[in-house]
Design a protein around this motif. Structure first.
Motif, mmCIF file in Angstrom:
data_model
loop_
_atom_site.group_PDB
_atom_site.id
_atom_site.type_symbol
_atom_site.label_atom_id
_atom_site.label_comp_id
_atom_site.label_asym_id
_atom_site.label_seq_id
_atom_site.Cartn_x
_atom_site.Cartn_y
_atom_site.Cartn_z
ATOM 1 N N ALA A 204 -20.519 -0.695 7.899
ATOM 2 C CA ALA A 204 -18.867 -0.857 7.011
ATOM 3 C C ALA A 204 -18.460 -0.920 8.132
ATOM 4 O O ALA A 204 -18.429 0.299 9.236
ATOM 5 N N THR A 205 -17.078 -0.844 8.565
ATOM 6 C CA THR A 205 -16.175 -0.918 9.312
ATOM 7 C C THR A 205 -14.700 0.062 9.211
ATOM 8 O O THR A 205 -15.352 0.806 8.219
ATOM 9 N N ARG A 206 -14.143 1.007 10.213
ATOM 10 C CA ARG A 206 -13.977 1.713 9.518
ATOM 11 C C ARG A 206 -12.637 1.146 9.303
ATOM 12 O O ARG A 206 -11.957 2.147 8.354
ATOM 13 N N GLU A 207 -11.945 0.035 9.326
ATOM 14 C CA GLU A 207 -11.339 -0.517 8.042
ATOM 15 C C GLU A 207 -11.443 -0.673 7.072
ATOM 16 O O GLU A 207 -11.005 -0.413 6.017
ATOM 17 N N ASP A 208 -12.868 -1.623 6.736
ATOM 18 C CA ASP A 208 -12.972 -1.103 4.994
ATOM 19 C C ASP A 208 -13.747 0.604 4.243
ATOM 20 O O ASP A 208 -12.851 0.803 3.652
ATOM 21 N N LEU A 209 -13.660 1.722 5.680
ATOM 22 C CA LEU A 209 -13.762 2.399 4.617
ATOM 23 C C LEU A 209 -12.752 3.553 4.140
ATOM 24 O O LEU A 209 -12.128 3.502 3.225
ATOM 25 N N LEU A 210 -11.393 2.901 5.449
ATOM 26 C CA LEU A 210 -10.051 3.025 4.783
ATOM 27 C C LEU A 210 -9.495 2.214 3.855
ATOM 28 O O LEU A 210 -8.788 2.817 2.747
ATOM 29 N N ASP A 211 -9.669 1.015 4.184
ATOM 30 C CA ASP A 211 -9.661 0.302 2.518
ATOM 31 C C ASP A 211 -10.210 0.752 1.241
ATOM 32 O O ASP A 211 -9.096 1.152 0.430
ATOM 33 N N ALA A 212 -11.707 1.577 1.354
ATOM 34 C CA ALA A 212 -11.318 2.568 -0.215
ATOM 35 C C ALA A 212 -10.837 3.024 0.156
ATOM 36 O O ALA A 212 -10.719 3.761 -1.259
ATOM 37 N N GLU A 213 -11.045 4.037 0.387
ATOM 38 C CA GLU A 213 -10.610 5.177 0.703
ATOM 39 C C GLU A 213 -8.780 5.233 -0.108
ATOM 40 O O GLU A 213 -8.320 5.871 -0.888
ATOM 41 N N ALA A 214 -8.043 4.417 0.761
ATOM 42 C CA ALA A 214 -6.894 4.584 0.088
ATOM 43 C C ALA A 214 -6.585 3.797 -1.020
ATOM 44 O O ALA A 214 -5.669 3.753 -1.843
ATOM 45 N N ALA A 215 -8.162 3.062 -1.312
ATOM 46 C CA ALA A 215 -7.931 2.708 -3.452
ATOM 47 C C ALA A 215 -7.835 3.705 -3.765
ATOM 48 O O ALA A 215 -8.335 3.736 -5.292
ATOM 49 N N SER A 216 -8.865 4.229 -3.407
ATOM 50 C CA SER A 216 -8.810 5.916 -4.538
ATOM 51 C C SER A 216 -7.993 6.582 -4.233
ATOM 52 O O SER A 216 -7.351 7.230 -5.261
ATOM 53 N N TYR A 217 -7.167 7.409 -3.562
ATOM 54 C CA TYR A 217 -6.156 7.985 -3.117
ATOM 55 C C TYR A 217 -4.921 7.525 -2.972
ATOM 56 O O TYR A 217 -4.261 7.195 -2.030
ATOM 57 N N HIS A 218 -4.686 6.856 -4.107
ATOM 58 C CA HIS A 218 -3.266 5.649 -4.103
ATOM 59 C C HIS A 218 -1.907 6.442 -4.382
ATOM 60 O O HIS A 218 -1.094 5.265 -4.185
ATOM 61 N N SER A 219 -1.412 7.609 -4.495
ATOM 62 C CA SER A 219 -0.250 8.001 -5.381
ATOM 63 C C SER A 219 -0.121 9.120 -5.284
ATOM 64 O O SER A 219 -1.032 9.921 -5.411
ATOM 65 N N PRO A 220 0.927 9.136 -5.994
ATOM 66 C CA PRO A 220 1.322 10.892 -6.601
ATOM 67 C C PRO A 220 0.233 11.391 -7.283
ATOM 68 O O PRO A 220 0.352 10.826 -8.246
#
Length: 618
Positions: A204-220
């Protein structure tokens, strides 16, 4: 109801062991307590400084010394999602305190680190020490003799324990912890873990990983997996330090605001008169045991094997890993929340949350009901859940049954008959292991050791294919004295890949793993640590190491008596940059993991008993 005999026995021995220190602590609390506002004894100049910054009627109330003044101590910052919602809290609290007949002042802020941001970075080596800095910052905030109660605003990892340790040094003051609540559920945690492992394998690429992490940690709001932050909230609620049901109400809701305002009203109420409830009387031996039981029943964060020890010590109570172990033998595992299940903390809340957990543990005799709480006498109050009725906050009976038995079960039908945390011991010392997410077939591992002194060196070996075999990965020089005891989560995806390839894999380290240690059997917080000459410093590549979470043993099958330590102690030049040199005094004063990894009091000093002056100075 009848208290379980093991719970009763452990509580009794904690009380006996702590008799002298607890009595001395309570004597100090009694001497500090006063009738009426504490600020009345301030000289006129001192008092004038204390209210000079206030405008309006609150200044007159403070000057007249007739109304209680509530200190707001906050970990707010807008970088960390868990604490970002707290920017509105001071105004809500001041208004609610005023309506309740009191005053509230923002007494001070405390630092708030995020282990999620500092993972694998030099800043992580300050993380554990930040707990004791927070405790000291809390004491500074309360030191002005202006306050009659406190509201402690904080959520994550070291922050809640630090706030509590600091508040307990002012044990005569009532104090209520005020949380922010979890963010709404995002990308499922198992999918996030899958992408992490793919990235570790180069699939998986860094962008794939960042997409997954940002979808997990996404709001206040607080991260939704069951790590230290959410373990904090659950444990302190069961200890009676939150309002009932306050832990997992999301930010940005009317109920969250109503609970925050009610905390202010309640702080005014318990600051005086018949309802006076100092924090020293809430955090007693029974409350400490209740906190341990709640942690074990939910497979919570391993960090609390240090934090609860340090919190108890601040109240004059000596809690040991043996107490955790004995309670774990009788406390059933009642939850499946990631990393020991697929659900997140919002699913736990929807299934019945803390209220059902307290209900079933009380019915099983595994919690002490006869305790003082910030809501009033008796833990039975925490069976009830908060609701808004025509805009007004009230409490009603909790569900009385789990609404999702895949996430939360009664004590009569648990996921496992014993708790999610255990201790290990043997010729490598003592360690903690979280077994709630480890499959039964992976709980005993015997394999050759591969020794590292950093996560980076491990990563190089993994990428080179040197670990494609049965292996016990030993990562030493990661304890509190060596480098502040960072969490080692960069190891987890690669170790997971090795396990999925069919190898027997385990981790042994004097570092930390927190509540997200997952499916890998990990003997963590090994003490004595390598940096003070512990046996871990004697292990060599290829030594057979046996980790047995069933019998509770951790051993190297080699003769250590003829060996000299390696890399002992680490050089001073290895701990500079990113502010680390400013924490050198804490690093040299810190005690061992099984005594709370604290820099405070005789527990820290005893770490070096029997060592030579040369060893201590190094």
């Amino acid at each position: 109801m009848t208290t379980h005999p093991v719970v009763a026995e452990v509580t009794a021995r904690i009380a006996a062991r702590s008799a002298a220190s607890r009595t001395a602590y309570l004597d100090r609390v009694t001497l500090a307590a006063q009738d009426g506002p504490t600020r009345r004894d301030l000289a006129c100049s001192n008092l004038a400084h204390g209210f000079a910054g206030i405008t309006g009627g609150d200044k007159d109330l403070l000057r007249a010394n007739r109304r209680p003044n509530v200190a707001i101590v906050s970990a707010y910052n807008d970088m960390l999602s868990a604490h970002q919602p707290m920017h509105e809290y001071p105004d809500w609290i001041k208004g609610a305190a005023r309506l309740a007949g009191g005053v509230a002042q923002f007494a001070g802020g405390v630092p708030a680190m995020c282990d999620g941001i500092t993972q694998g970075r030099a800043g992580m080596e300050l993380s554990l020490f930040s707990r004791d800095v927070i405790a000291m910052a809390t004491a500074v905030a309360l030191s002005h003799d202006m306050f009659d109660a406190g509201l402690l605003l904080g959520v994550c990892d070291k922050i809640v324990p630090g706030l509590l340790i600091g508040a307990l040094s002012f044990g005569h003051l009532p104090a209520i912890l005020v949380p922010a609540g979890p963010m709404h559920s995002g990308l499922p945690n198992k999918e996030k873990a899958r992408v992490r492992q793919l990235y570790a394998e180069g699939k998986a690429t860094r962008e794939d990983l960042l997409d997954a992490e940002a979808a997990s940690y996404h709001s206040p709001g607080t991260c939704t997996f069951y790590g230290t932050a959410n373990s904090n909230q659950l444990v302190v609620e069961v200890m009676g330090l939150h309002l009932p049901g306050a832990s997992f109400v999301p930010p940005g809701t009317r109920l969250r605001r109503a609970l925050t305002e009610e905390a202010a009203r309640r702080a005014v109420e318990i600051s005086r008169g018949d309802e006076y409830t100092p924090i020293a009387h809430v955090v007693d031996e029974k409350a400490v045991v209740n906190g341990v039981v709640a942690l074990l029943a939910t497979g919570g964060s391993t960090n609390h094997t240090m934090h609860l020890v340090a919190i108890a010590s601040a109240a004059g109570i000596e809690l040991t890993w043996d107490d955790f172990d004995d309670l774990s033998s009788v406390v059933p595992l009642l939850t499946r929340v990631y990393p020991n299940g697929s659900a997140d903390i919002n699913h736990f809340q929807a299934a019945g949350g803390v209220q059902f957990l307290v209900d079933t543990l009380l019915d099983a005799g595994l919690l002490h009901e006869d305790v003082r709480t910030v809501a009033g006498p008796g833990l039975g109050r925490y069976r009830r859940e908060p609701v808004l009725v025509e805009g007004a906050l009230t409490w009603r009976d909790g569900p009385g049954r789990s609404l999702d038995t895949y996430v939360l079960r009664p004590a009569t039908d648990p996921f496992a008959r014993d708790g999610g945390l255990r201790t290990l011991s043997g010729n490598l010392g003592r360690a903690v292991i979280k077994v709630s997410a480890v499959a039964a077939e992976h709980r005993v591992v015997e394999a050759p050791a591969r020794v590292f002194t950093s996560q980076e060196a491990f990563g190089v070996a993994f990428k080179a294919g040197e670990l494609d075999r049965d292996v016990v990965v030993v990562v030493r020089q990661q304890g509190p004295r060596a480098n502040g005891m960072p969490e080692l989560h960069k190891l987890v995806p690669a170790l997971g890949v090795l396990m999925d390839r069919g190898f027997k894999v385990a981790l042994v380290t004097d570092g930390r793993m927190s509540g997200a240690s997952g499916k890998i059997p990990a003997a963590i917080q090994v003490t004595p640590e390598a940096a003070v000459g512990g046996p871990l410093a004697l292990v060599r590549d290829g030594d057979p190491v046996r980790l047995d979470a069933v019998t509770g043993t951790l051993e190297v099958l080699a003769d250590l008596a003829v060996r000299e330590p390696v890399d002992f102690p680490p050089g001073a030049d290895a701990w500079v940059g990113t502010g680390r040199e400013l924490f050198g005094a804490l690093r040299h004063a810190v005690g061992p993991a099984d005594r709370g990894a604290s820099v405070f009091g005789p527990i820290a000093a005893s770490h070096f008993a029997g060592r030579t002056t040369q060893e201590v100075s190094r």
